[in-house]
Design a protein around this motif. Structure first.
Motif, PDB file in Angstrom:
ATOM      1  N   GLY A 103       0.813  -1.207   0.000  1.00  0.00           N
ATOM      2  CA  GLY A 103       0.000   0.000   0.000  1.00  0.00           C
ATOM      3  C   GLY A 103       0.849   1.260   0.000  1.00  0.00           C
ATOM      4  N   LEU A 104       1.924   1.251   0.764  1.00  0.00           N
ATOM      5  CA  LEU A 104       2.822   2.405   0.798  1.00  0.00           C
ATOM      6  C   LEU A 104       3.501   2.612  -0.545  1.00  0.00           C
ATOM      7  CD1 LEU A 104       4.426   1.828   4.322  1.00  0.00           C
ATOM      8  CD2 LEU A 104       2.806   3.634   3.694  1.00  0.00           C
ATOM      9  N   LEU A 105       3.858   1.511  -1.219  1.00  0.00           N
ATOM     10  CA  LEU A 105       4.498   1.622  -2.524  1.00  0.00           C
ATOM     11  C   LEU A 105       3.543   2.201  -3.562  1.00  0.00           C
ATOM     12  CD1 LEU A 105       6.534  -1.706  -2.610  1.00  0.00           C
ATOM     13  CD2 LEU A 105       7.479   0.599  -2.727  1.00  0.00           C
ATOM     14  N   ARG A 106       2.254   1.897  -3.430  1.00  0.00           N
ATOM     15  CA  ARG A 106       1.276   2.432  -4.381  1.00  0.00           C
ATOM     16  C   ARG A 106       1.157   3.945  -4.289  1.00  0.00           C
ATOM     17  NH1 ARG A 106      -1.648  -2.274  -2.594  1.00  0.00           N
ATOM     18  NH2 ARG A 106      -1.692  -3.850  -4.236  1.00  0.00           N
ATOM     19  N   GLU A 107       1.571   4.509  -3.167  1.00  0.00           N
ATOM     20  CA  GLU A 107       1.492   5.955  -2.984  1.00  0.00           C
ATOM     21  C   GLU A 107       2.747   6.671  -3.491  1.00  0.00           C
ATOM     22  OE1 GLU A 107       0.856   6.492   1.158  1.00  0.00           O
ATOM     23  OE2 GLU A 107      -1.143   5.577   1.161  1.00  0.00           O
ATOM     24  N   GLU A 108       3.754   5.901  -3.903  1.00  0.00           N
ATOM     25  CA  GLU A 108       5.013   6.492  -4.333  1.00  0.00           C
ATOM     26  C   GLU A 108       5.138   6.511  -5.845  1.00  0.00           C
ATOM     27  OE1 GLU A 108       7.088   7.916  -2.321  1.00  0.00           O
ATOM     28  OE2 GLU A 108       6.104   7.288  -0.472  1.00  0.00           O
ATOM     29  N   LYS A 109       6.091   7.293  -6.331  1.00  0.00           N
ATOM     30  CA  LYS A 109       6.366   7.385  -7.756  1.00  0.00           C
ATOM     31  C   LYS A 109       7.801   6.932  -8.035  1.00  0.00           C
ATOM     32  CE  LYS A 109       3.307  11.375  -8.491  1.00  0.00           C
ATOM     33  NZ  LYS A 109       3.243  12.785  -8.964  1.00  0.00           N
ATOM     34  N   ALA A 110       8.038   6.481  -9.242  1.00  0.00           N
ATOM     35  CA  ALA A 110       9.384   6.114  -9.649  1.00  0.00           C
ATOM     36  C   ALA A 110      10.313   7.322  -9.510  1.00  0.00           C
ATOM     37  CB  ALA A 110       9.383   5.627 -11.091  1.00  0.00           C
ATOM     38  N   GLY A 111      11.504   7.084  -8.991  1.00  0.00           N
ATOM     39  CA  GLY A 111      12.466   8.164  -8.792  1.00  0.00           C
ATOM     40  C   GLY A 111      12.477   8.712  -7.380  1.00  0.00           C
ATOM     41  N   ALA A 112      11.483   8.348  -6.578  1.00  0.00           N
ATOM     42  CA  ALA A 112      11.428   8.830  -5.195  1.00  0.00           C
ATOM     43  C   ALA A 112      12.486   8.136  -4.350  1.00  0.00           C
ATOM     44  CB  ALA A 112      10.045   8.580  -4.604  1.00  0.00           C
ATOM     45  N   ASN A 113      13.105   8.888  -3.471  1.00  0.00           N
ATOM     46  CA  ASN A 113      14.078   8.328  -2.531  1.00  0.00           C
ATOM     47  C   ASN A 113      13.363   8.026  -1.216  1.00  0.00           C
ATOM     48  OD1 ASN A 113      16.375   8.591  -4.246  1.00  0.00           O
ATOM     49  ND2 ASN A 113      16.444  10.775  -3.782  1.00  0.00           N
ATOM     50  N   VAL A 114      13.495   6.804  -0.756  1.00  0.00           N
ATOM     51  CA  VAL A 114      12.804   6.395   0.468  1.00  0.00           C
ATOM     52  C   VAL A 114      13.807   5.816   1.458  1.00  0.00           C
ATOM     53  CG1 VAL A 114      10.642   5.962  -0.729  1.00  0.00           C
ATOM     54  CG2 VAL A 114      12.281   4.106  -0.462  1.00  0.00           C
ATOM     55  N   GLU A 115      13.567   6.082   2.735  1.00  0.00           N
ATOM     56  CA  GLU A 115      14.437   5.553   3.781  1.00  0.00           C
ATOM     57  C   GLU A 115      13.893   4.221   4.277  1.00  0.00           C
ATOM     58  OE1 GLU A 115      16.497   7.684   7.426  1.00  0.00           O
ATOM     59  OE2 GLU A 115      14.499   6.974   8.004  1.00  0.00           O
TER      60      GLU A 115
END
Length: 208
Positions: A103-115
């Motif tokens: 679910g968290l991945l569905r809220e992100e876009k390609a190229g985003a930096n995540v910790e």
């Protein structure tokens, strides 16, 4: 001095239609992807943290996911995530289930930096992953006893495995084309698997 004068006239219907269509497309043009493009790709197969592992690490109740498989060359692999790491959090969100991570991945876009915060050998580590375009495996792996095939997938590829009386039959699809379809039980069978796919076949076979 000449002064421009504006007259209020009705906009022709074709022009209004064109502007309306452009307004609808503008968010997609700005983001570079359609709304249904799917979640960003991290490249992990995770399972709930087994009690035997939980007893050996300091972690909150119900928190943590065990990394079973890291897709080669994926954002997770490039960030340094390894199999058997305990994934604690994603962007400060404590993880309690694979569905939550999806679910968290569905809220992100390609190229985003995540910790990512994980535990490895009783030590907490912070890693930064740059998400790619694609889709993490979202279908739960089914047990062989259910009679349904098990699946493992990533961007552009999918492995489907069927088990019957202790024997396995696997189909590997890449970019819409079947590159392998056959038994994967014996040493002779495994020798026919295309290079680079045996580890994924073994991961799927071992997952229950």
């Amino acid at each position: 001095m000449f002064k421009a004068q504006w007259t209020k006239t009705a906009m022709p219907l074709p022009a209004r239609f064109l502007l309306g269509a452009l307004a609808a497309l503008l968010p997609w043009l700005c983001t570079g992807r359609a709304e249904d493009a799917g979640p960003a790709f991290l490249g992990l197969i995770v399972t709930p943290l087994p009690a035997s592992v939980r007893a050996q690490v300091e972690i909150e109740d119900e928190a943590g996911l065990l990394v079973e498989f890291v897709v080669p060359e994926s954002p997770a692999a490039k960030a340094g995530v390894k199999p058997y790491d305990v994934l604690h959090s994603f962007k400060s969100q404590v993880l309690k289930s694979a569905a939550q991570l999806q679910g968290l991945l569905r809220e992100e876009k390609a190229g985003a930096n995540v910790e990512l915060i994980l535990i490895r050998k009783d030590r907490e580590q912070k890693l930064c992953a740059t998400l790619a375009a694609g889709r993490d495996a979202v279908e739960p792996v089914r047990t062989a006893s259910s009679g349904a095939p098990r699946r493992l997938s990533g961007p552009g590829w999918c492995i489907e495995m069927k088990s019957t009386n202790g024997n396995t039959h696997s189909t590997i699809t890449r970019d819409g084309r079947v590159i392998f379809d056959g038994p994967t039980t014996t040493t002779e069978d495994r020798a026919k698997i295309p290079p680079g796919w045996i580890e994924r076949i073994d991961t799927l076979a071992a997952t229950r």
